[in-house]
Design a protein around this motif. Structure first.
Motif, PDB file in Angstrom:
ATOM      1  N   THR A 169      51.989  -0.388  22.584  1.00  0.00           N
ATOM      2  CA  THR A 169      52.253   0.943  23.131  1.00  0.00           C
ATOM      3  C   THR A 169      53.695   1.072  23.581  1.00  0.00           C
ATOM      4  OG1 THR A 169      49.956   1.045  23.899  1.00  0.00           O
ATOM      5  CG2 THR A 169      51.488   2.640  24.837  1.00  0.00           C
ATOM      6  N   ALA A 170      54.224   0.037  24.240  1.00  0.00           N
ATOM      7  CA  ALA A 170      55.612   0.069  24.713  1.00  0.00           C
ATOM      8  C   ALA A 170      56.595   0.120  23.549  1.00  0.00           C
ATOM      9  CB  ALA A 170      55.894  -1.150  25.588  1.00  0.00           C
ATOM     10  N   GLU A 171      56.291  -0.575  22.434  1.00  0.00           N
ATOM     11  CA  GLU A 171      57.178  -0.537  21.272  1.00  0.00           C
ATOM     12  C   GLU A 171      57.248   0.874  20.689  1.00  0.00           C
ATOM     13  OE1 GLU A 171      55.584  -3.562  18.715  1.00  0.00           O
ATOM     14  OE2 GLU A 171      57.149  -4.995  19.297  1.00  0.00           O
ATOM     15  N   ARG A 172      56.099   1.550  20.559  1.00  0.00           N
ATOM     16  CA  ARG A 172      56.102   2.932  20.043  1.00  0.00           C
ATOM     17  C   ARG A 172      56.823   3.858  21.006  1.00  0.00           C
ATOM     18  NH1 ARG A 172      50.687   1.494  19.090  1.00  0.00           N
ATOM     19  NH2 ARG A 172      49.969   2.870  20.768  1.00  0.00           N
ATOM     20  N   PHE A 173      56.614   3.653  22.302  1.00  0.00           N
ATOM     21  CA  PHE A 173      57.237   4.489  23.328  1.00  0.00           C
ATOM     22  C   PHE A 173      58.762   4.392  23.260  1.00  0.00           C
ATOM     23  CE2 PHE A 173      59.026   4.857  27.617  1.00  0.00           C
ATOM     24  CZ  PHE A 173      58.521   6.077  28.022  1.00  0.00           C
ATOM     25  N   PHE A 174      59.307   3.178  23.255  1.00  0.00           N
ATOM     26  CA  PHE A 174      60.761   3.008  23.245  1.00  0.00           C
ATOM     27  C   PHE A 174      61.369   3.347  21.886  1.00  0.00           C
ATOM     28  CE2 PHE A 174      61.740   1.731  27.376  1.00  0.00           C
ATOM     29  CZ  PHE A 174      60.773   0.862  27.868  1.00  0.00           C
ATOM     30  N   SER A 175      60.582   3.190  20.799  1.00  0.00           N
ATOM     31  CA  SER A 175      61.098   3.566  19.477  1.00  0.00           C
ATOM     32  C   SER A 175      61.386   5.056  19.416  1.00  0.00           C
ATOM     33  CB  SER A 175      60.087   3.164  18.402  1.00  0.00           C
ATOM     34  OG  SER A 175      60.524   3.564  17.126  1.00  0.00           O
ATOM     35  N   ASN A 176      60.455   5.886  19.932  1.00  0.00           N
ATOM     36  CA  ASN A 176      60.680   7.337  19.979  1.00  0.00           C
ATOM     37  C   ASN A 176      61.861   7.684  20.879  1.00  0.00           C
ATOM     38  OD1 ASN A 176      58.566   8.082  18.256  1.00  0.00           O
ATOM     39  ND2 ASN A 176      57.065   7.974  19.903  1.00  0.00           N
ATOM     40  N   ALA A 177      61.950   7.030  22.025  1.00  0.00           N
ATOM     41  CA  ALA A 177      63.035   7.315  22.968  1.00  0.00           C
ATOM     42  C   ALA A 177      64.393   6.966  22.375  1.00  0.00           C
ATOM     43  CB  ALA A 177      62.805   6.547  24.266  1.00  0.00           C
ATOM     44  N   ASP A 178      64.481   5.832  21.646  1.00  0.00           N
ATOM     45  CA  ASP A 178      65.756   5.419  21.051  1.00  0.00           C
ATOM     46  C   ASP A 178      66.210   6.382  19.966  1.00  0.00           C
ATOM     47  OD1 ASP A 178      65.181   1.805  21.255  1.00  0.00           O
ATOM     48  OD2 ASP A 178      65.936   3.268  22.715  1.00  0.00           O
ATOM     49  N   LEU A 179      65.255   6.923  19.197  1.00  0.00           N
ATOM     50  CA  LEU A 179      65.627   7.892  18.162  1.00  0.00           C
ATOM     51  C   LEU A 179      66.280   9.127  18.774  1.00  0.00           C
ATOM     52  CD1 LEU A 179      62.611   7.755  15.684  1.00  0.00           C
ATOM     53  CD2 LEU A 179      64.958   7.066  15.254  1.00  0.00           C
ATOM     54  N   VAL A 180      65.734   9.621  19.872  1.00  0.00           N
ATOM     55  CA  VAL A 180      66.296  10.803  20.528  1.00  0.00           C
ATOM     56  C   VAL A 180      67.635  10.467  21.159  1.00  0.00           C
ATOM     57  CG1 VAL A 180      65.956  12.470  22.390  1.00  0.00           C
ATOM     58  CG2 VAL A 180      64.044  11.819  20.939  1.00  0.00           C
ATOM     59  N   LYS A 181      67.737   9.274  21.760  1.00  0.00           N
ATOM     60  CA  LYS A 181      68.950   8.910  22.498  1.00  0.00           C
ATOM     61  C   LYS A 181      70.128   8.650  21.581  1.00  0.00           C
ATOM     62  CE  LYS A 181      70.636   5.553  25.885  1.00  0.00           C
ATOM     63  NZ  LYS A 181      70.287   4.373  26.703  1.00  0.00           N
ATOM     64  N   PHE A 182      69.888   7.895  20.480  1.00  0.00           N
ATOM     65  CA  PHE A 182      71.007   7.452  19.661  1.00  0.00           C
ATOM     66  C   PHE A 182      71.208   8.282  18.395  1.00  0.00           C
ATOM     67  CE2 PHE A 182      71.949   3.928  22.204  1.00  0.00           C
ATOM     68  CZ  PHE A 182      70.763   3.307  22.562  1.00  0.00           C
ATOM     69  N   ALA A 183      70.164   8.901  17.866  1.00  0.00           N
ATOM     70  CA  ALA A 183      70.291   9.591  16.585  1.00  0.00           C
ATOM     71  C   ALA A 183      70.298  11.104  16.713  1.00  0.00           C
ATOM     72  CB  ALA A 183      69.138   9.174  15.670  1.00  0.00           C
ATOM     73  N   LYS A 184      70.285  11.627  17.934  1.00  0.00           N
ATOM     74  CA  LYS A 184      70.191  13.070  18.159  1.00  0.00           C
ATOM     75  C   LYS A 184      69.012  13.653  17.366  1.00  0.00           C
ATOM     76  CE  LYS A 184      75.124  13.547  19.057  1.00  0.00           C
ATOM     77  NZ  LYS A 184      76.387  14.221  18.688  1.00  0.00           N
ATOM     78  N   PHE A 185      67.924  12.895  17.342  1.00  0.00           N
ATOM     79  CA  PHE A 185      66.725  13.264  16.609  1.00  0.00           C
ATOM     80  C   PHE A 185      65.860  14.181  17.473  1.00  0.00           C
ATOM     81  CE2 PHE A 185      63.538  12.752  13.473  1.00  0.00           C
ATOM     82  CZ  PHE A 185      62.325  12.616  14.116  1.00  0.00           C
TER      83      PHE A 185
END
Length: 314
Positions: free
Chosen positions: A263-279
């Motif tokens: 669950t934590a891996e999916r949670f941080f994966s979504n957060a990183d996409l928004v933070k670094f990729a302007k997704f």
């Protein structure tokens, strides 16, 4: 003949499906050079290219490359080019012997819809050289340390003055306390458990409705900070200063933390996409992250009985 033709068609479809799946994610590993000296930093970089609907579940690169000495994580950069997501992740390693070193291959797991796959990372070879020593040069002595003379009389005088001031301050305090009739009282502080603080913060964030107002980056920043703060207080490691992959590594070391690694891996994966990729994620992704945050806290909210008894006896 007919049976052979059917087998050929089936083999072609299997190979075609495999080739199509493999093309969904491509990974390229590079180093900044192929020649290093002993103790130099080896800059190892992964470039992962995939379509926006694929989620990358990064393994622990530190554990995958155990033949090297892990130094640090450089960071991550995620960009979107021609409807493709390009992720770049950097790491620093070192090697303390002269040798031809093979950086081994490993696999990266990814999720595409309901299917999962593995993308291979190719191995690399670097050369580590020893330092050259000139035998003709003489060995030179180390310079002796420079001593700074101390004025002990002045130091003792300062210490004496400080002690006199402290003693006078204590006498005045005791006199003032006696005159006012003050009594020392034990101040009892109520310690709020980490999971209660985290749940309260999540409910407060839900009430703000940030992503519904278009404040998507603010929403992801606040929700990840709540979970990182919870990890610090609940498991006792510096989650606010660590990368997502380092946090996952810490959770794997803990029995309770291991229950929510996926669950934590999916949670941080979504957060990183928004933070670094302007997704810009779909509304369902924002809602799912809130559900994941609640799940992380609720599944690890258990407090051992010894800690409960200790708090009651305080």
């Amino acid at each position: 003949m007919v049976k052979s033709a059917y087998l050929n068609i089936l083999l072609f479809l299997i190979l075609f499906a495999h080739g199509t799946d493999a093309q969904q994610v491509s990974v390229r590993a590079t180093t900044d050079t192929s020649d290093y000296k002993i103790g130099d930093y080896i800059k190892y970089q992964l470039e992962i290219i995939h379509s926006p609907d694929i989620k990358i579940l990064m393994p622990s690169v530190k554990d995958s490359l155990k033949n090297l000495e892990f130094i640090d994580t450089i960071g991550a950069a995620i960009n979107k080019v021609d409807n493709k997501i390009i992720e770049k992740r950097g790491y620093l390693f070192s090697y303390y012997d002269s040798a031809r070193v093979t950086i081994p291959s490993f696999r990266i797991k990814y999720v595409s819809g309901k299917d999962t796959g593995l993308a291979a990372v190719d191995s690399l070879v670097v050369n580590v050289h020893s330092l050259k020593i000139d035998p003709e040069k003489d060995i030179q002595d180390v310079k002796s340390p420079v001593t700074i003379p101390l004025d002990w009389v002045m130091i003792l005088l300062i210490i004496l003055v400080v002690l006199l001031v402290l003693a006078l301050a204590y006498i005045v305090y005791r006199y003032w306390k006696k005159k006012k009739g003050m009594t020392e009282e034990k101040v009892e502080t109520v310690k709020i458990p980490p999971h209660e603080k985290a749940l309260a913060s999540l409910k407060e964030l839900e009430a703000k409705k940030l992503w519904q107002q278009g404040l998507i980056k603010d929403y992801h920043s606040e929700i990840t900070e709540i979970i990182r703060q919870y990890f610090e207080e609940r498991f006792g490691f510096n989650a606010l200063e660590q990368t997502s992959s380092e946090i996952i590594d810490e959770l794997k070391k803990n029995d309770d933390g291991g229950k929510i690694v996926d669950t934590a891996e999916r949670f941080f994966s979504n957060a990183d996409l928004v933070k670094f990729a302007k997704f810009e994620p779909l509304p369902e992704v924002n809602e799912e992250m809130m559900k994941q945050a609640y799940e992380i806290v609720e599944r690890t909210a258990y407090i051992p009985q010894k800690e409960v008894e200790a708090e009651e006896n305080v």
